[in-house]
Scaffold this motif. Structure first.
Motif, short mmCIF file in Angstrom:
data_model
loop_
_atom_site.label_atom_id
_atom_site.label_comp_id
_atom_site.label_asym_id
_atom_site.label_seq_id
_atom_site.Cartn_x
_atom_site.Cartn_y
_atom_site.Cartn_z
N MET A 1 -0.41 16.31 -19.95
CA MET A 1 -0.51 14.99 -19.31
C MET A 1 0.41 14.94 -18.08
SD MET A 1 0.28 11.24 -20.98
CE MET A 1 2.08 11.40 -21.09
N PRO A 2 -0.16 14.70 -16.87
CA PRO A 2 0.72 14.61 -15.70
C PRO A 2 1.55 13.33 -15.73
CG PRO A 2 -1.59 14.25 -15.04
CD PRO A 2 -1.59 14.48 -16.52
N SER A 3 2.75 13.39 -15.16
CA SER A 3 3.60 12.18 -15.16
C SER A 3 4.65 12.30 -14.06
CB SER A 3 4.30 12.02 -16.50
OG SER A 3 5.27 13.02 -16.65
N ILE B 1 0.84 -1.20 0.00
CA ILE B 1 0.00 0.00 0.00
C ILE B 1 0.87 1.26 0.00
CG2 ILE B 1 -2.05 -1.08 1.05
CD1 ILE B 1 -1.26 0.13 3.73
N GLY B 2 0.38 2.25 -0.70
CA GLY B 2 1.13 3.50 -0.80
C GLY B 2 0.17 4.66 -0.93
N ALA B 3 0.53 5.79 -0.34
CA ALA B 3 -0.29 6.99 -0.49
C ALA B 3 0.47 8.18 0.05
CB ALA B 3 -1.61 6.85 0.26
N ILE C 1 2.00 7.40 -15.23
CA ILE C 1 0.93 8.32 -15.65
C ILE C 1 -0.29 8.03 -14.77
CG2 ILE C 1 -0.43 9.18 -17.63
CD1 ILE C 1 2.62 9.20 -18.17
N PRO C 2 -0.89 9.06 -14.13
CA PRO C 2 -2.09 8.80 -13.32
C PRO C 2 -3.23 8.26 -14.18
CG PRO C 2 -1.25 11.02 -12.91
CD PRO C 2 -0.52 10.49 -14.13
N THR C 3 -3.66 7.05 -13.87
CA THR C 3 -4.74 6.43 -14.64
C THR C 3 -6.05 7.21 -14.46
OG1 THR C 3 -3.64 4.30 -14.59
CG2 THR C 3 -6.00 4.25 -14.93
N ALA D 1 7.41 -3.92 -5.15
CA ALA D 1 7.47 -2.93 -6.23
C ALA D 1 6.18 -2.13 -6.12
CB ALA D 1 7.56 -3.64 -7.58
N TYR D 2 5.95 -1.20 -7.05
CA TYR D 2 4.73 -0.39 -7.01
C TYR D 2 3.50 -1.29 -6.98
CZ TYR D 2 0.86 2.43 -8.77
OH TYR D 2 -0.38 3.01 -8.93
N ARG D 3 2.75 -1.21 -5.88
CA ARG D 3 1.52 -2.00 -5.68
C ARG D 3 1.74 -3.49 -5.95
NH1 ARG D 3 0.09 2.13 -3.84
NH2 ARG D 3 -2.02 2.98 -3.77
N PHE E 1 -9.36 1.42 -8.30
CA PHE E 1 -9.69 0.16 -8.98
C PHE E 1 -8.62 -0.22 -10.01
CE2 PHE E 1 -11.71 -2.70 -11.94
CZ PHE E 1 -12.23 -3.63 -11.05
N PHE E 2 -7.85 0.79 -10.45
CA PHE E 2 -6.76 0.52 -11.39
C PHE E 2 -5.44 0.99 -10.79
CE2 PHE E 2 -10.55 1.09 -14.07
CZ PHE E 2 -10.52 -0.09 -14.80
N LYS E 3 -4.35 0.37 -11.25
CA LYS E 3 -3.02 0.87 -10.89
C LYS E 3 -2.72 2.07 -11.79
CE LYS E 3 -1.02 -3.65 -9.93
NZ LYS E 3 0.11 -4.54 -10.13
N GLN F 1 -5.97 -3.79 -13.41
CA GLN F 1 -6.79 -3.76 -12.19
C GLN F 1 -5.89 -3.78 -10.96
OE1 GLN F 1 -10.18 -6.42 -12.18
NE2 GLN F 1 -9.77 -7.00 -10.08
N GLU F 2 -6.26 -3.04 -9.93
CA GLU F 2 -5.44 -3.03 -8.71
C GLU F 2 -5.88 -4.07 -7.67
OE1 GLU F 2 -3.73 -2.09 -4.97
OE2 GLU F 2 -5.79 -1.53 -5.35
N PRO F 3 -7.20 -4.16 -7.34
CA PRO F 3 -7.58 -5.16 -6.32
C PRO F 3 -7.35 -6.59 -6.80
CG PRO F 3 -9.39 -3.62 -6.73
CD PRO F 3 -8.36 -3.38 -7.78
N1 EPU Z 1 -6.01 12.68 -11.69
C1 EPU Z 1 -6.87 13.23 -12.61
N2 EPU Z 1 -8.18 12.84 -12.59
C2 EPU Z 1 -8.66 11.97 -11.69
C3 EPU Z 1 -7.79 11.41 -10.74
C4 EPU Z 1 -6.47 11.78 -10.77
O1 EPU Z 1 -6.50 14.02 -13.44
O2 EPU Z 1 -9.87 11.68 -11.75
C5 EPU Z 1 -4.58 13.06 -11.73
C6 EPU Z 1 -4.24 14.41 -11.20
O3 EPU Z 1 -3.25 14.94 -12.05
C7 EPU Z 1 -3.59 14.14 -9.87
C8 EPU Z 1 -2.94 12.82 -10.13
O4 EPU Z 1 -3.84 12.15 -10.99
O5 EPU Z 1 -2.67 15.14 -9.55
C9 EPU Z 1 -2.73 11.97 -8.90
O6 EPU Z 1 -3.96 11.84 -8.23
P1 EPU Z 1 -4.01 11.48 -6.68
O7 EPU Z 1 -2.99 12.24 -5.94
O8 EPU Z 1 -5.43 11.57 -6.24
O9 EPU Z 1 -3.56 9.99 -6.64
P2 EPU Z 1 -3.94 8.74 -7.55
O10 EPU Z 1 -2.84 8.49 -8.50
O11 EPU Z 1 -5.33 8.87 -8.08
C10 EPU Z 1 -2.72 7.15 -5.85
C11 EPU Z 1 -3.02 5.84 -5.15
C12 EPU Z 1 -4.03 6.06 -4.04
C13 EPU Z 1 -3.45 7.07 -3.06
C14 EPU Z 1 -3.14 8.37 -3.82
C15 EPU Z 1 -2.49 9.44 -2.97
C16 EPU Z 1 -2.71 4.10 -6.82
C17 EPU Z 1 -3.37 3.03 -7.63
N3 EPU Z 1 -3.53 4.87 -6.08
O12 EPU Z 1 -3.95 7.57 -6.45
O13 EPU Z 1 -4.20 4.82 -3.37
O14 EPU Z 1 -4.33 7.33 -2.00
O15 EPU Z 1 -2.24 8.08 -4.92
O16 EPU Z 1 -1.14 9.19 -2.81
O17 EPU Z 1 -1.49 4.21 -6.84
C18 EPU Z 1 -5.56 2.85 -3.41
O18 EPU Z 1 -4.58 2.23 -3.81
O19 EPU Z 1 -6.67 2.27 -3.20
C19 EPU Z 1 -5.47 4.28 -3.21
C20 EPU Z 1 -6.54 5.02 -2.90
#
Ligand code: EPU
Length: 339
Positions: free
Chosen positions: A261-263, A128-130, A273-275, A163-165, A240-242, A334-336
């Motif tokens: 595109m954020p990265s 887990i990571g956040a 890349i944020p999914t 590793a990542y997730r 729900f996704f990585k 898928q993440e879960p």
């Molecule tokens: N973003 C969008 N649209 C969206 C969602 C995200 O544009 O609808 C972009 C934004 O640019 C934002 C970036 O994605 O800056 C990152 O978003 P956020 O910080 O909310 O994090 P995330 O990538 O959506 C990941 C983890 C979360 C964790 C957060 C915070 C994974 C799969 N998820 O989400 O973990 O809480 O970072 O660090 O890596 C989980 O695994 O269940 C979970 C909630």
């Protein structure tokens, strides 16, 4: 040990979908676990270990074996040094209560992982990571019962293959180990800036200048409350996704086409890349497909609004994956875990 029969797993998983477990039981000790493994071997039944059910998706066929809920408890300080403490925590302990306990003790290392649902034993499985922390960074070792060799083993951090997730527990050794306890090394120093962007913003807005584990915990808990639906109210499994990790050549092509595109840079010239962003770009955010709603505050989260089966979830998942693949040539994962 009491085995219950024909238990609807949707009542034990936060996505609230899927079929029944043929048998279900709770395990409270390594001895109970050892006898369960023996019983399962004698009757040729597979075992699946469930924690809080917040990262597990159940298929409609359910599970034709024994689902064992891990209830092995315990919280022990096993070493206390001037700069750090080492604690061993039972796999069945609630994750967030454990974080609170470490934060109350002034320890730093897992405070940004506050408010994540589930158990301690599940935390290494998907690493887990956040908000800038990953549990692998504080795990010294994992004690686990090796269900193939019928013995208790200690796996050090490296042996867990983090590793990542990801870890060996959901990778090539999936189904082999039942995690019994996790040993963390936590620091007595204060967390240091720079923090994850959302936490920095929160601190600025709330005039927080004293950076303690408790301050980070409060910030993260508040941020999550606004972005992530409470599974007790709206069935979901968190992200729900990585996030996607792509090669440099594809990144270069995409950034030219989508300059905003954020990265995040990853090792070996790869890019994360944020999914959530990718899904948002397909126009699916806030829409409902097959009874599954793509969360309007974070497109990475799927909420079970009215889906009645795993089949519905699968159809929604495939439609989202297809939309992202068609637009970006990226295969999202898928993440879960799936049972
Ligand atoms: N973003 C969008 N649209 C969206 C969602 C995200 O544009 O609808 C972009 C934004 O640019 C934002 C970036 O994605 O800056 C990152 O978003 P956020 O910080 O909310 O994090 P995330 O990538 O959506 C990941 C983890 C979360 C964790 C957060 C915070 C994974 C799969 N998820 O989400 O973990 O809480 O970072 O660090 O890596 C989980 O695994 O269940 C979970 C909630």
């Amino acid at each position: 040990m009491q085995l219950h029969t024909d238990i609807p797993l949707k009542n034990y998983t936060t996505m609230r979908l899927g079929g029944n477990a043929r048998f279900m039981t709770d395990i409270h000790s390594v001895d109970e676990l050892a006898s369960l493994c023996q019983h399962a071997a004698e009757h040729q039944l597979p075992i699946f270990v469930l924690g809080g059910g917040s990262n597990t998706i159940v298929r409609d066929a359910g599970f034709a074996g024994i689902v064992a809920r891990n209830r092995i408890m315990g919280y022990d300080i096993i070493d206390d040094q001037p700069g750090a403490s080492t604690i061993r925590v039972g796999a069945g302990e609630n994750w967030d209560e454990t974080v609170k306990r470490t934060v109350d003790a002034g320890l730093s290392g897992i405070e940004a992982l506050s408010a994540i649902p589930g158990t301690v034993g599940a935390s290494p499985v998907q690493n887990i990571g956040a908000y800038g922390q990953e549990v692998a960074d504080t795990i010294m070792s994992v004690d686990a019962y090796d269900m193939h060799q019928s013995q208790l083993v200690t796996l050090d951090n490296e042996a867990c293959g983090f590793a990542y997730r990801h870890s060996i527990f959901r990778g090539d050794q999936a189904g082999r180990y039942c995690i019994v306890s996790v040993t963390f090394q936590l620091s007595k120093s204060s967390p240091q800036p720079p923090f994850y962007a959302a936490v920095e913003t929160y601190f600025a807005e709330h005039n927080v200048t004293l950076f303690t584990p408790a301050a980070v915990r409060e910030a993260v808990t508040d941020i999550r409350k606004n972005k992530l639906p409470d599974p007790a109210e709206l069935p979901n499994a968190g992200s729900f996704f990585k996030n996607a990790i792509i090669d440099d050549w594809l990144y270069r092509e995409l950034i030219e086409q989508y300059p905003d595109m954020p990265s995040y840079d990853m090792p070996e010239h790869r890019h994360k890349i944020p999914t959530g962003w990718l899904i948002e770009q397909t126009g699916l955010r806030g829409q409902t497909l097959h009874g599954m709603r793509i969360h309007d505050k974070n497109a990475l989260v799927l909420i079970n609004e009215s889906a009645s089966s795993y089949e519905d979830l699968k159809n929604a998942r495939e439609a989202i994956k297809d939309a992202v693949r068609d637009k970006f040539r990226i295969d999202i994962e898928q993440e879960p875990l799936e049972l």
